[in-house]
Scaffold this motif. Sequence first.
Motif, PDB file in Angstrom:
ATOM      1  N   GLY A  70      74.517  33.079  45.839  1.00 36.89           N
ATOM      2  CA  GLY A  70      74.603  33.943  46.739  1.00 36.89           C
ATOM      3  C   GLY A  70      73.298  33.234  47.413  1.00 36.89           C
ATOM      4  O   GLY A  70      73.042  31.933  47.619  1.00 36.89           O
ATOM      5  N   HIS A  72      69.337  32.268  49.065  1.00 36.24           N
ATOM      6  CA  HIS A  72      67.896  31.746  48.758  1.00 36.24           C
ATOM      7  C   HIS A  72      66.929  31.396  49.664  1.00 36.24           C
ATOM      8  O   HIS A  72      67.545  30.095  49.783  1.00 36.24           O
ATOM      9  N   ASN A 130      72.288  28.544  49.964  1.00 37.53           N
ATOM     10  CA  ASN A 130      73.642  29.307  49.838  1.00 37.53           C
ATOM     11  C   ASN A 130      73.925  28.294  47.979  1.00 37.53           C
ATOM     12  O   ASN A 130      74.627  27.493  48.294  1.00 37.53           O
ATOM     13  N   HIS A 162      63.182  30.688  46.321  1.00 34.90           N
ATOM     14  CA  HIS A 162      63.265  32.081  45.631  1.00 34.90           C
ATOM     15  C   HIS A 162      64.461  32.570  45.555  1.00 34.90           C
ATOM     16  O   HIS A 162      65.368  32.440  45.545  1.00 34.90           O
ATOM     17  N   ALA A 163      63.939  34.000  44.599  1.00 32.09           N
ATOM     18  CA  ALA A 163      65.439  34.495  44.394  1.00 32.09           C
ATOM     19  C   ALA A 163      66.446  35.487  45.257  1.00 32.09           C
ATOM     20  O   ALA A 163      67.457  35.369  45.104  1.00 32.09           O
ATOM     21  N   ASN A 164      65.530  35.472  46.144  1.00 31.37           N
ATOM     22  CA  ASN A 164      66.890  36.068  46.880  1.00 31.37           C
ATOM     23  C   ASN A 164      66.726  35.660  48.829  1.00 31.37           C
ATOM     24  O   ASN A 164      66.327  34.881  49.019  1.00 31.37           O
ATOM     25  N   PRO A 165      67.427  35.916  49.704  1.00 26.93           N
ATOM     26  CA  PRO A 165      67.981  35.508  50.819  1.00 26.93           C
ATOM     27  C   PRO A 165      67.027  36.055  51.709  1.00 26.93           C
ATOM     28  O   PRO A 165      65.657  36.772  51.333  1.00 26.93           O
ATOM     29  N   ASP A 166      66.243  35.239  52.280  1.00 26.08           N
ATOM     30  CA  ASP A 166      65.269  34.928  53.550  1.00 26.08           C
ATOM     31  C   ASP A 166      65.614  35.768  54.713  1.00 26.08           C
ATOM     32  O   ASP A 166      66.786  35.419  55.461  1.00 26.08           O
ATOM     33  N   ASP A 167      64.704  36.900  55.430  1.00 26.50           N
ATOM     34  CA  ASP A 167      65.284  37.482  56.516  1.00 26.50           C
ATOM     35  C   ASP A 167      64.904  37.632  57.859  1.00 26.50           C
ATOM     36  O   ASP A 167      64.340  37.737  58.954  1.00 26.50           O
ATOM     37  N   MET A 175      60.568  38.227  52.724  1.00 25.28           N
ATOM     38  CA  MET A 175      61.450  39.062  51.573  1.00 25.28           C
ATOM     39  C   MET A 175      62.288  38.726  50.704  1.00 25.28           C
ATOM     40  O   MET A 175      63.161  38.834  50.111  1.00 25.28           O
ATOM     41  N   SER A 176      61.686  37.494  50.565  1.00 27.73           N
ATOM     42  CA  SER A 176      62.664  36.245  49.465  1.00 27.73           C
ATOM     43  C   SER A 176      62.247  36.455  48.256  1.00 27.73           C
ATOM     44  O   SER A 176      63.067  35.472  47.031  1.00 27.73           O
ATOM     45  N   GLY A 177      61.489  37.133  47.806  1.00 31.31           N
ATOM     46  CA  GLY A 177      61.165  37.309  46.468  1.00 31.31           C
ATOM     47  C   GLY A 177      60.625  36.470  45.020  1.00 31.31           C
ATOM     48  O   GLY A 177      60.193  35.475  45.807  1.00 31.31           O
TER      49      GLY A 177
END
Length: 468
Positions: A70, A72, A130, A162-167, A175-177
């Motif tokens: 996914g 990151h 990605n 980071h762990a999550n996607p970037d908004d 919010m990328s964790g």
Amino acid sequence: MRHLTLLGGLVLGLAVAGGAQPMTAAPATTPLSAIAALRDPAGQVIGTATFRQMGQGVQVSVEARGLPPGGHGMHVHEYGRCTPGVDPATNTVVPFGGAGGHFDPGMSRNHDDPQAPNKYGHGGDLPMLNVGADGVGRATFTSDKVSLTGMNGVLNRSLVIHANPDDYKSDPSGMSGARLRCGIISRNGLTTRDYPLPGAQDFPEGVAYDARKGVIYTGSAVNGTIYAVDAASGAVSKFQEGGALGRRAALGLKVDPQGRLWIAGGAQGTVSILSPDGVTLKVLQTPDSPNPYINDLTLAPDGNVYVTDSTRPVIFRVDPDLTLTRWLDLGDTPVKYGPGINLNGIAATPDGRYLLAIQLNTGELWRIDLRSKAVQRVMGGLERGDGLLLDGRTLYVSRNAMQVVSKVSLSADYGSGQVVAEEPLRGLRFPATLAAVGGDLVVTQSQLDKLQGGTPETPFRLTRFRKF
């Protein structure tokens, strides 16, 4: 998108660390490059990122392994530290928290997308990485939000995945964790030597070298403390405490043939002279007038010391008997004072004929005839020029906010000049002044920009490198 103009051709300068052998200079056409070894929280290297200066932008290539499939978030962070540290958002210690927040050269204080100009969003906001089903993520892109030199320089900062996607909108990090990978962006093909300083608020501005003692002196711009640094061992001792005889700041420094240390006192409008063992011999007060700012000084072959004031259009002179006089009123010369810091660094030519002085707020270099007091413009284009070091007809200029040392080739009469090289080292942090130590240069990484807001990188340091 905003672009950073690179000034002149970049030359990879040389440096020495301890007994390291000098390296061969790269040709002027060799672009700057850097690499970051991407580590997981256990310290294992499982990815790399490369950086290559491409005109006004940087080409970045990333490969990272062992990540969840996914998108990151990926960002350049402020500090070159891939260590645990406190996350301000949660007030807890997290992996790679030592890297600090996002690199924000435009002081936007805002997270945004990778196309946003730096005045609107963090300079460190990069495209997402990605990752495929095999846990491998690859990305190659060019960004002009960052550079390997200048105000947007990312050398000795950190790349974090980071762990999550970037908004691309939520502060502070989209919010990328959690921080899963971190690598320090390190310049290729260069060795330097740092001299760390002990104080948490040192902000070193001036630097001078006493060859007979093998000692480098540096002074704090915010409290006036003077340190003596052993050039060979790096051992640091306090030469004189800040506040001595009311000295609250130490800017430009010079050592005279008697081993005395001369100190420009900034907004106090003073010039202090210390004995070789650190006793204050005399404090010279410039005439009372609004808004003094004694910034730098130079020892001329005629035995006099010439002193710049950055807010009052005058050059002062101290005679060998330690009498201070108003030597040159600049009001009737081509030098026009404006808002901010005006004349700053100053140097005397070895033939004793001229002074050279840099005007920080205009980027202009001036030549002043010591006989006739005639003033001539040498050149422009040295934006944010701070300290000067003259080596024959080669002039080194520390350019603070530009985060480079520029090398200028001067004509035989010092009446014209041309920038022939720029050196960002491993990531300069607001370089203020320079001193020569044999075939090397030492520059102060003053971080005076952090006095306007932000947290300085500690320890403060001086950096030694080979003349280029």
